[in-house]
Design a protein around this motif. Structure first.
Motif, PDB file in Angstrom:
ATOM      1  N   HIS A  18       4.752  -5.743   9.839  1.00  0.00           N
ATOM      2  CA  HIS A  18       6.005  -5.494   9.129  1.00  0.00           C
ATOM      3  C   HIS A  18       6.001  -6.101   7.728  1.00  0.00           C
ATOM      4  N   GLU A  19       4.843  -6.158   7.098  1.00  0.00           N
ATOM      5  CA  GLU A  19       4.717  -6.783   5.776  1.00  0.00           C
ATOM      6  C   GLU A  19       5.629  -6.129   4.743  1.00  0.00           C
ATOM      7  N   GLU A  20       5.722  -4.814   4.770  1.00  0.00           N
ATOM      8  CA  GLU A  20       6.565  -4.111   3.793  1.00  0.00           C
ATOM      9  C   GLU A  20       8.027  -4.515   3.956  1.00  0.00           C
ATOM     10  N   LEU A  21       8.477  -4.648   5.196  1.00  0.00           N
ATOM     11  CA  LEU A  21       9.859  -5.062   5.454  1.00  0.00           C
ATOM     12  C   LEU A  21      10.069  -6.521   5.051  1.00  0.00           C
ATOM     13  N   VAL A  22       9.097  -7.376   5.332  1.00  0.00           N
ATOM     14  CA  VAL A  22       9.186  -8.777   4.913  1.00  0.00           C
ATOM     15  C   VAL A  22       9.294  -8.842   3.395  1.00  0.00           C
ATOM     16  N   ASP A  23       8.443  -8.085   2.688  1.00  0.00           N
ATOM     17  CA  ASP A  23       8.491  -8.056   1.222  1.00  0.00           C
ATOM     18  C   ASP A  23       9.857  -7.598   0.730  1.00  0.00           C
ATOM     19  N   HIS A  24      10.383  -6.549   1.348  1.00  0.00           N
ATOM     20  CA  HIS A  24      11.694  -6.031   0.948  1.00  0.00           C
ATOM     21  C   HIS A  24      12.785  -7.097   1.128  1.00  0.00           C
ATOM     22  N   LEU A  25      12.770  -7.767   2.274  1.00  0.00           N
ATOM     23  CA  LEU A  25      13.793  -8.785   2.530  1.00  0.00           C
ATOM     24  C   LEU A  25      13.687  -9.971   1.575  1.00  0.00           C
ATOM     25  N   THR A  26      12.477 -10.368   1.245  1.00  0.00           N
ATOM     26  CA  THR A  26      12.332 -11.505   0.321  1.00  0.00           C
ATOM     27  C   THR A  26      12.748 -11.128  -1.095  1.00  0.00           C
ATOM     28  N   ARG A  27      12.611  -9.855  -1.456  1.00  0.00           N
ATOM     29  CA  ARG A  27      13.069  -9.400  -2.776  1.00  0.00           C
ATOM     30  C   ARG A  27      14.576  -9.215  -2.821  1.00  0.00           C
ATOM     31  N   SER A  28      15.169  -8.762  -1.729  1.00  0.00           N
ATOM     32  CA  SER A  28      16.582  -8.366  -1.757  1.00  0.00           C
ATOM     33  C   SER A  28      17.541  -9.409  -1.169  1.00  0.00           C
ATOM     34  N   THR A  29      17.003 -10.516  -0.657  1.00  0.00           N
ATOM     35  CA  THR A  29      17.850 -11.572  -0.090  1.00  0.00           C
ATOM     36  C   THR A  29      17.296 -12.927  -0.520  1.00  0.00           C
ATOM     37  N   PRO A  30      18.040 -13.985  -0.275  1.00  0.00           N
ATOM     38  CA  PRO A  30      17.517 -15.317  -0.607  1.00  0.00           C
ATOM     39  C   PRO A  30      16.543 -15.870   0.443  1.00  0.00           C
ATOM     40  N   LEU A  31      16.144 -15.058   1.416  1.00  0.00           N
ATOM     41  CA  LEU A  31      15.246 -15.518   2.469  1.00  0.00           C
ATOM     42  C   LEU A  31      13.825 -15.709   1.938  1.00  0.00           C
ATOM     43  N   ASN A  32      13.143 -16.752   2.428  1.00  0.00           N
ATOM     44  CA  ASN A  32      11.713 -16.871   2.126  1.00  0.00           C
ATOM     45  C   ASN A  32      10.947 -16.058   3.164  1.00  0.00           C
ATOM     46  N   ARG A  33       9.622 -15.982   3.034  1.00  0.00           N
ATOM     47  CA  ARG A  33       8.830 -15.127   3.923  1.00  0.00           C
ATOM     48  C   ARG A  33       8.972 -15.524   5.391  1.00  0.00           C
ATOM     49  N   GLY A  34       8.926 -16.805   5.680  1.00  0.00           N
ATOM     50  CA  GLY A  34       9.042 -17.262   7.065  1.00  0.00           C
ATOM     51  C   GLY A  34      10.391 -16.907   7.666  1.00  0.00           C
ATOM     52  N   GLU A  35      11.451 -17.097   6.886  1.00  0.00           N
ATOM     53  CA  GLU A  35      12.796 -16.767   7.371  1.00  0.00           C
ATOM     54  C   GLU A  35      12.942 -15.263   7.579  1.00  0.00           C
ATOM     55  N   ALA A  36      12.417 -14.478   6.639  1.00  0.00           N
ATOM     56  CA  ALA A  36      12.497 -13.020   6.754  1.00  0.00           C
ATOM     57  C   ALA A  36      11.765 -12.540   8.001  1.00  0.00           C
ATOM     58  N   LEU A  37      10.597 -13.109   8.258  1.00  0.00           N
ATOM     59  CA  LEU A  37       9.834 -12.727   9.448  1.00  0.00           C
ATOM     60  C   LEU A  37      10.589 -13.080  10.722  1.00  0.00           C
ATOM     61  N   ARG A  38      11.221 -14.247  10.748  1.00  0.00           N
ATOM     62  CA  ARG A  38      12.003 -14.650  11.929  1.00  0.00           C
ATOM     63  C   ARG A  38      13.184 -13.706  12.154  1.00  0.00           C
ATOM     64  N   VAL A  39      13.849 -13.309  11.071  1.00  0.00           N
ATOM     65  CA  VAL A  39      14.974 -12.370  11.196  1.00  0.00           C
ATOM     66  C   VAL A  39      14.485 -11.043  11.769  1.00  0.00           C
ATOM     67  N   ILE A  40      13.390 -10.547  11.248  1.00  0.00           N
ATOM     68  CA  ILE A  40      12.831  -9.284  11.743  1.00  0.00           C
ATOM     69  C   ILE A  40      12.482  -9.389  13.223  1.00  0.00           C
ATOM     70  N   GLN A  41      11.846 -10.476  13.605  1.00  0.00           N
ATOM     71  CA  GLN A  41      11.477 -10.658  15.010  1.00  0.00           C
ATOM     72  C   GLN A  41      12.719 -10.738  15.899  1.00  0.00           C
ATOM     73  N   ASP A  42      13.765 -11.415  15.431  1.00  0.00           N
ATOM     74  CA  ASP A  42      15.004 -11.501  16.208  1.00  0.00           C
ATOM     75  C   ASP A  42      15.648 -10.130  16.382  1.00  0.00           C
ATOM     76  N   VAL A  43      15.675  -9.350  15.315  1.00  0.00           N
ATOM     77  CA  VAL A  43      16.282  -8.015  15.380  1.00  0.00           C
ATOM     78  C   VAL A  43      15.477  -7.118  16.317  1.00  0.00           C
ATOM     79  N   LEU A  44      14.163  -7.163  16.198  1.00  0.00           N
ATOM     80  CA  LEU A  44      13.333  -6.337  17.076  1.00  0.00           C
ATOM     81  C   LEU A  44      13.504  -6.734  18.534  1.00  0.00           C
ATOM     82  N   ALA A  45      13.588  -8.029  18.802  1.00  0.00           N
ATOM     83  CA  ALA A  45      13.789  -8.493  20.179  1.00  0.00           C
ATOM     84  C   ALA A  45      15.144  -8.025  20.703  1.00  0.00           C
TER      85      ALA A  45
END
Length: 85
Positions: free
Chosen positions: A2-29
């Motif tokens: 999900h690198e493209e989604l992580v990149d998008h979230l880090t550009r469009s929100t104040p989340l860093n890469r680790g936080e963005a990845l955790r959010v994505i994993q939580d949503v997918l779960a």
């Protein structure tokens, strides 16, 4: 993953890469939950709020159509059978 989604979230929100990845994993779960597990969990949550079964099953029935991959339409009776067997 999900690198493209992580990149998008880090550009469009104040989340860093680790936080963005955790959010994505939580949503997918969250959306990976089976229909039966979702119905049981929501029933417990709504029951804890003091709602009646009639109100609970009507709300669950309405909410199911907004899941990422909508399950087949379930009747109120089918919802009750998932919870009570």
């Amino acid at each position: 993953m999900h690198e493209e989604l992580v990149d998008h979230l880090t550009r469009s929100t104040p989340l860093n890469r680790g936080e963005a990845l955790r959010v994505i994993q939580d949503v997918l779960a969250y959306f990976d939950e089976t229909t039966q597990d979702y119905v049981r969990r929501r029933h417990r949550e709504l029951q804890a709020l003091g709602l009646t079964n009639e109100a609970i099953f009507e709300r669950i029935e309405a909410d199911l159509q907004y899941r990422a991959v909508a399950p087949p339409e379930l009747t109120l009776r089918q919802l009750r059978r998932i919870v009570y067997g």
